[in-house]
Each structure stands twice: as C-alpha cells, then as structure tokens.
Motif scaffolding. Sequence first.
Motif, PDB file in Angstrom:
ATOM      1  N   ARG A  75       0.820  -1.223   0.000  1.00  0.00           N
ATOM      2  CA  ARG A  75       0.000   0.000   0.000  1.00  0.00           C
ATOM      3  C   ARG A  75       0.850   1.268   0.000  1.00  0.00           C
ATOM      4  O   ARG A  75       0.318   2.377   0.047  1.00  0.00           O
ATOM      5  CB  ARG A  75      -0.915   0.023   1.224  1.00  0.00           C
ATOM      6  N   ALA A  76       2.172   1.107  -0.009  1.00  0.00           N
ATOM      7  CA  ALA A  76       3.069   2.253   0.089  1.00  0.00           C
ATOM      8  C   ALA A  76       3.177   2.979  -1.249  1.00  0.00           C
ATOM      9  O   ALA A  76       2.921   2.417  -2.312  1.00  0.00           O
ATOM     10  CB  ALA A  76       4.454   1.794   0.542  1.00  0.00           C
ATOM     11  N   ALA A  77       3.539   4.249  -1.155  1.00  0.00           N
ATOM     12  CA  ALA A  77       3.791   5.021  -2.368  1.00  0.00           C
ATOM     13  C   ALA A  77       5.225   4.855  -2.841  1.00  0.00           C
ATOM     14  O   ALA A  77       5.511   4.954  -4.033  1.00  0.00           O
ATOM     15  CB  ALA A  77       3.505   6.504  -2.114  1.00  0.00           C
ATOM     16  N   CYS A  78       6.118   4.570  -1.892  1.00  0.00           N
ATOM     17  CA  CYS A  78       7.537   4.540  -2.227  1.00  0.00           C
ATOM     18  C   CYS A  78       8.278   3.604  -1.281  1.00  0.00           C
ATOM     19  O   CYS A  78       7.970   3.534  -0.095  1.00  0.00           O
ATOM     20  CB  CYS A  78       8.113   5.960  -2.141  1.00  0.00           C
ATOM     21  N   LEU A  79       9.236   2.879  -1.830  1.00  0.00           N
ATOM     22  CA  LEU A  79      10.150   2.059  -1.038  1.00  0.00           C
ATOM     23  C   LEU A  79      11.568   2.502  -1.376  1.00  0.00           C
ATOM     24  O   LEU A  79      11.943   2.565  -2.557  1.00  0.00           O
ATOM     25  CB  LEU A  79       9.991   0.572  -1.354  1.00  0.00           C
ATOM     26  N   ILE A  80      12.346   2.823  -0.344  1.00  0.00           N
ATOM     27  CA  ILE A  80      13.730   3.261  -0.540  1.00  0.00           C
ATOM     28  C   ILE A  80      14.650   2.220   0.096  1.00  0.00           C
ATOM     29  O   ILE A  80      14.580   1.978   1.309  1.00  0.00           O
ATOM     30  CB  ILE A  80      13.978   4.637   0.086  1.00  0.00           C
ATOM     31  N   ALA A  81      15.492   1.592  -0.713  1.00  0.00           N
ATOM     32  CA  ALA A  81      16.459   0.618  -0.224  1.00  0.00           C
ATOM     33  C   ALA A  81      17.766   1.349   0.041  1.00  0.00           C
ATOM     34  O   ALA A  81      18.497   1.690  -0.903  1.00  0.00           O
ATOM     35  CB  ALA A  81      16.656  -0.497  -1.245  1.00  0.00           C
ATOM     36  N   ALA A  82      18.060   1.596   1.310  1.00  0.00           N
ATOM     37  CA  ALA A  82      19.210   2.425   1.685  1.00  0.00           C
ATOM     38  C   ALA A  82      20.146   1.680   2.626  1.00  0.00           C
ATOM     39  O   ALA A  82      20.710   2.282   3.554  1.00  0.00           O
ATOM     40  CB  ALA A  82      18.736   3.722   2.321  1.00  0.00           C
ATOM     41  N   CYS A  83      20.300   0.376   2.419  1.00  0.00           N
ATOM     42  CA  CYS A  83      21.242  -0.394   3.231  1.00  0.00           C
ATOM     43  C   CYS A  83      22.665  -0.112   2.744  1.00  0.00           C
ATOM     44  O   CYS A  83      22.880   0.535   1.722  1.00  0.00           O
ATOM     45  CB  CYS A  83      20.927  -1.883   3.139  1.00  0.00           C
ATOM     46  N   GLY A  84      23.642  -0.619   3.459  1.00  0.00           N
ATOM     47  CA  GLY A  84      25.026  -0.314   3.116  1.00  0.00           C
ATOM     48  C   GLY A  84      25.587  -1.106   1.973  1.00  0.00           C
ATOM     49  O   GLY A  84      26.655  -0.778   1.459  1.00  0.00           O
ATOM     50  N   ASP A  85      24.886  -2.158   1.517  1.00  0.00           N
ATOM     51  CA  ASP A  85      25.415  -3.036   0.486  1.00  0.00           C
ATOM     52  C   ASP A  85      24.549  -2.936  -0.768  1.00  0.00           C
ATOM     53  O   ASP A  85      23.320  -3.057  -0.696  1.00  0.00           O
ATOM     54  CB  ASP A  85      25.447  -4.479   1.003  1.00  0.00           C
ATOM     55  N   ASP A  86      25.183  -2.731  -1.922  1.00  0.00           N
ATOM     56  CA  ASP A  86      24.431  -2.594  -3.169  1.00  0.00           C
ATOM     57  C   ASP A  86      23.658  -3.864  -3.507  1.00  0.00           C
ATOM     58  O   ASP A  86      22.527  -3.806  -3.995  1.00  0.00           O
ATOM     59  CB  ASP A  86      25.379  -2.263  -4.326  1.00  0.00           C
ATOM     60  N   GLY A  87      24.274  -5.029  -3.243  1.00  0.00           N
ATOM     61  CA  GLY A  87      23.598  -6.290  -3.534  1.00  0.00           C
ATOM     62  C   GLY A  87      22.348  -6.463  -2.696  1.00  0.00           C
ATOM     63  O   GLY A  87      21.312  -6.928  -3.190  1.00  0.00           O
ATOM     64  N   THR A  88      22.429  -6.090  -1.424  1.00  0.00           N
ATOM     65  CA  THR A  88      21.252  -6.163  -0.558  1.00  0.00           C
ATOM     66  C   THR A  88      20.148  -5.242  -1.063  1.00  0.00           C
ATOM     67  O   THR A  88      18.971  -5.618  -1.104  1.00  0.00           O
ATOM     68  CB  THR A  88      21.631  -5.781   0.878  1.00  0.00           C
ATOM     69  N   ASN A  89      20.517  -4.036  -1.474  1.00  0.00           N
ATOM     70  CA  ASN A  89      19.521  -3.098  -1.978  1.00  0.00           C
ATOM     71  C   ASN A  89      18.850  -3.611  -3.244  1.00  0.00           C
ATOM     72  O   ASN A  89      17.637  -3.465  -3.422  1.00  0.00           O
ATOM     73  CB  ASN A  89      20.174  -1.734  -2.236  1.00  0.00           C
ATOM     74  N   ALA A  90      19.638  -4.212  -4.133  1.00  0.00           N
ATOM     75  CA  ALA A  90      19.058  -4.786  -5.346  1.00  0.00           C
ATOM     76  C   ALA A  90      18.119  -5.939  -4.995  1.00  0.00           C
ATOM     77  O   ALA A  90      17.053  -6.099  -5.605  1.00  0.00           O
ATOM     78  CB  ALA A  90      20.162  -5.261  -6.282  1.00  0.00           C
ATOM     79  N   GLY A  91      18.508  -6.741  -3.992  1.00  0.00           N
ATOM     80  CA  GLY A  91      17.643  -7.836  -3.558  1.00  0.00           C
ATOM     81  C   GLY A  91      16.337  -7.333  -2.979  1.00  0.00           C
ATOM     82  O   GLY A  91      15.276  -7.929  -3.184  1.00  0.00           O
ATOM     83  N   ILE A  92      16.387  -6.224  -2.238  1.00  0.00           N
ATOM     84  CA  ILE A  92      15.164  -5.630  -1.684  1.00  0.00           C
ATOM     85  C   ILE A  92      14.240  -5.197  -2.808  1.00  0.00           C
ATOM     86  O   ILE A  92      13.020  -5.410  -2.755  1.00  0.00           O
ATOM     87  CB  ILE A  92      15.523  -4.446  -0.774  1.00  0.00           C
ATOM     88  N   ALA A  93      14.813  -4.593  -3.846  1.00  0.00           N
ATOM     89  CA  ALA A  93      13.993  -4.145  -4.978  1.00  0.00           C
ATOM     90  C   ALA A  93      13.336  -5.314  -5.677  1.00  0.00           C
ATOM     91  O   ALA A  93      12.157  -5.260  -6.059  1.00  0.00           O
ATOM     92  CB  ALA A  93      14.849  -3.343  -5.955  1.00  0.00           C
ATOM     93  N   THR A  94      14.081  -6.399  -5.854  1.00  0.00           N
ATOM     94  CA  THR A  94      13.521  -7.584  -6.510  1.00  0.00           C
ATOM     95  C   THR A  94      12.381  -8.169  -5.683  1.00  0.00           C
ATOM     96  O   THR A  94      11.326  -8.536  -6.220  1.00  0.00           O
ATOM     97  CB  THR A  94      14.619  -8.643  -6.712  1.00  0.00           C
ATOM     98  N   THR A  95      12.581  -8.246  -4.370  1.00  0.00           N
ATOM     99  CA  THR A  95      11.533  -8.777  -3.498  1.00  0.00           C
ATOM    100  C   THR A  95      10.309  -7.864  -3.506  1.00  0.00           C
ATOM    101  O   THR A  95       9.166  -8.338  -3.530  1.00  0.00           O
ATOM    102  CB  THR A  95      12.061  -8.917  -2.062  1.00  0.00           C
ATOM    103  N   ALA A  96      10.547  -6.569  -3.499  1.00  0.00           N
ATOM    104  CA  ALA A  96       9.437  -5.614  -3.498  1.00  0.00           C
ATOM    105  C   ALA A  96       8.601  -5.745  -4.766  1.00  0.00           C
ATOM    106  O   ALA A  96       7.371  -5.599  -4.728  1.00  0.00           O
ATOM    107  CB  ALA A  96       9.964  -4.195  -3.373  1.00  0.00           C
ATOM    108  N   ALA A  97       9.262  -6.024  -5.895  1.00  0.00           N
ATOM    109  CA  ALA A  97       8.528  -6.181  -7.139  1.00  0.00           C
ATOM    110  C   ALA A  97       7.561  -7.358  -7.068  1.00  0.00           C
ATOM    111  O   ALA A  97       6.455  -7.311  -7.619  1.00  0.00           O
ATOM    112  CB  ALA A  97       9.508  -6.377  -8.301  1.00  0.00           C
TER     113      ALA A  97
END
Length: 482
Positions: A177-199
């Motif tokens: 239900r969110a308008a925006c998700l920001i992946a701001a962890c310290g690791d680029d791979g983790t952030n990419a994984g968050i985006a994939t899961t969010a999709a």
Amino acid sequence: MRGRGRVAAACRAIEWPAAVAAAATALALGAVGHAGYRGLGWSDLDAGLVLDLTYHSLRLFALEFDTLPGRDVPPALEAARFLAPLVAVGAAVKALARLFADQLRQGRIRFLEDHVVIAGGGRKGSALAAAFHARGDRVVVIDHEAPAGAADRDVPWILVEGDATNPATLRRAGVGRAACLIAACGDDGTNAGIATTAAAVAGARERPLVCVVHVADHRLGRLLDPRWPAVDGGAVRLEFFSTFDQGARALLEAHPPFPGEDPGGRAHVLVAGMGRFGESVVARTVQRWRRRTRDAGGQLSVTVVDRVANRKRDALCARWPRLPEVCSIRAVDLDVEDPAFERGDFLEGLEPVTIAFVCFDDEALALSVALTLRRLLLSPAPIVARMEHEAGLATLLDGGGLRGGDLAGIHAFGLIDRTCTPELTLHGRVEALARSLHERYLNERERAGQTPATNPSLVPWEALPEPLRQSNRDQATGMGGL
C-alpha cells in the motif's frame, strides 16, 4: 517539532525513575498512615510491626484495604490509597504496551496508505526518514538489527525489525500500500535484492510502487536499469540514487572549484581521500572543467592523495577513459597520518592549489587533514572537508564560534544532509540532470556577459525559484531522465 521531540525524550528518560519514586512514596505514606490508623506511636514499633505495616501498605497496590470501625482514615493513608493503585495501573499499562509493541505497530501500519518505507536504519536511512517526515509523509523504517527498545526511541516514524529482503518483512511494513520504497542499506547487492523482493510483493496496483535503490557506484544503476524486468504490467518503477555521485555534484555547486575563472585559465584541485566520494569528486570536477573550458585551451591539474592513490587513479581512468585527455592527474601514495604529509613534502614543485577537497568519511580525520592543509598551502585556497552532517564538528567550521585563525577558509560539507533529501532521492536522475542543465545555463549566460543583476535566473540551484526548478526537471524528463 523538535521541541516536542525533546520533551517526549525527557519524559521517557524519567518515566521509570518517576514510577519507582511514586511507588516508594505510596509505600511510605501507607506505612505511616496505617500506623496512625491503628493508633500506634513510634515507641510501639518493633521489627514485627514494621513488617506488618509494610505488608498492609503493599496491599494498597492491589486495592486491598481493611477498614476499622469508628476510625477516621489519616490523610497520609488516604493519599496512599489513591497513589498506590495509580502507580500499579500505570506500570501495568506500560508493561503491556512493551509486551505488545509489535502488535501495536502492526496495527498502525494496517491503516497506512501511500506512506514511505525505508529499508535500512543506518545514517542514510535515518536521515531520509527525518527528511520525509519533515515533509509531512508517514514513514516506516525497516531495520535489520534494531536495538532493544527501538520501538520506544525518540523518532516519529514506525520501526519494523526484520530483513527487508524477506517478503514477510516487506508485507509487515505495508509495502503493498506504500507510495515509495527506498532501499538504503550499506550493500548494493542487498539493496538490489530488496527491490527484486518488493517487485514480487507489490502485486497489482493502480499506481506503480516507486522503488528507489541506493548504489555506491551510480554507473551500476545505468547497468541494471535496462535489465530490470517489467513486473505485473509495470507495478514497480525503479529508480537509483547515489549519495556519493549526487553529493559530489552538490559539493561542486556549493563550492565551485574554479569560480569566475577565465575558461582559458589554469586551476589546481587537490583531493585528499580517494574513496567512492573522492572518486566522484574528481570525476565531476573534470566533467565540470570540460564543460567550462571546451575549446578555450584551459589547463586543469588534479592532485590526489591517498594510501593507494596510484591504484585509485588508474582505476578511475579505466572507468572514465577521457579523464587524462582533459586534465593532468597526479597521484601521491601517502598516508595522511604519516609525518611526510605533515611536512608537506608532496607539495614540492607543484603549482599553487586553487581549492582542496578533503573526502575522508572519518570526520575527525577530515578536520585534522583540513587543518594541516591550511598550514601547508601558501595560497589562501578554500578547503572543504566532508562531514556526515552539518552539525557536530562541522559547526566549528561554518557558523561556529571558533572561526578564524587556523580555521579560516575551511568549510564543512554535510554529505548526508545535502544528499538524503526527498527531492534528490525520488527524482534521482531527473534532479541530477536538471541541476546539470541549470549549471550549463549559468555557464553559457556568464560567457555571454550576463549577471544576476541583468538576469535573475543566474543564481545557484538552491536559490532558484521552484517554478524554474520544475521547468528544468520537465526538460530533463523530456531528455530521458526517467
């Protein structure tokens, strides 16, 4: 807002000591009151009676009180009869609130829509949460290692403990239900994984979920973007942002490396610290110089100082092959804590430095290096030290009471404060491109002989009226910014 936050923090800091003090007061009043209620004097008390009076005082916390016929209740006992239950009820409510804190937070999240979810409770995540909340957004922060009692910290947003790459955690944060998700962890791979899961979690939506991914190297965003799969008919719109690249742009806007110089002139830029931010500063400085000089024949020299400066310089030139064509880059392998740096041996034979950027992420080290450079540089060149925030040590440099003397000409640049903003984060490439368009416009108009007096638009981006900023953003969008 800050005043209310400080008051709330102060109240939380004293609530348990205050409860203990109130309980002790109720216990003492109860004992004294029971003694008077029974007609006992100090001379009548012994160990057994003291224990008995204490026991009857403790019963007051459970609303138990034995009345004696024909006896008036003393004021002390009357006060204890009300104070003790209040303390007990207050402690019980607080304990239950802590026990069911997760359920209470989850209940609040269920009522949220169009909120902002930030994955990562570190420096970037906390700064983003504060910025979005100040803008009026409702914010949920996912922290993988939230400390004990995190739910009770003095923050006005909702904290969810868990792994943001786990679909269940994203669902608990209300990503659907969110308008925006920001992946701001310290690791680029983790952030990419968050985006994939969010999709996968977003599902079918009327409006796409804006998923903003922080990458240490902004070029990674360009590499991943064309390969990003369309999910659920465009349920997710992917954006990338880099605090280092955007921070370098903001740094050069706030502290131009060659302001007012003739395009055909000379400049010597010194960069101490060649981490991600230092590399971005060098790359953007050279890019800015190239746009400024074009065919004017100016000469730019860049000196980089780092423990492995030559290796960093070679890697940077491999990523930006045209750098050596635009400027001369000299690398100095030197530890800034080495006596050779203190002596300034690396500056021998070099032309005067026109500006110096200190890019270490350690604030104390950055300030120390800036002070050393202030002593070593013969020219009154400005020195800009990277700080996380424009507070703390930064207050010594800009606006602090200790300006002047050894600190004269040293400026602080708060990387987190300048880059972790809703505008830069959400608009990403559009905002960066819009700023570049305005910068190009400034250069062109200045070459044409215009000034802010003749053209009010010739002001830095921060001072540009919002309608003109939006015009630049619209132009950037039309050029493929999104």
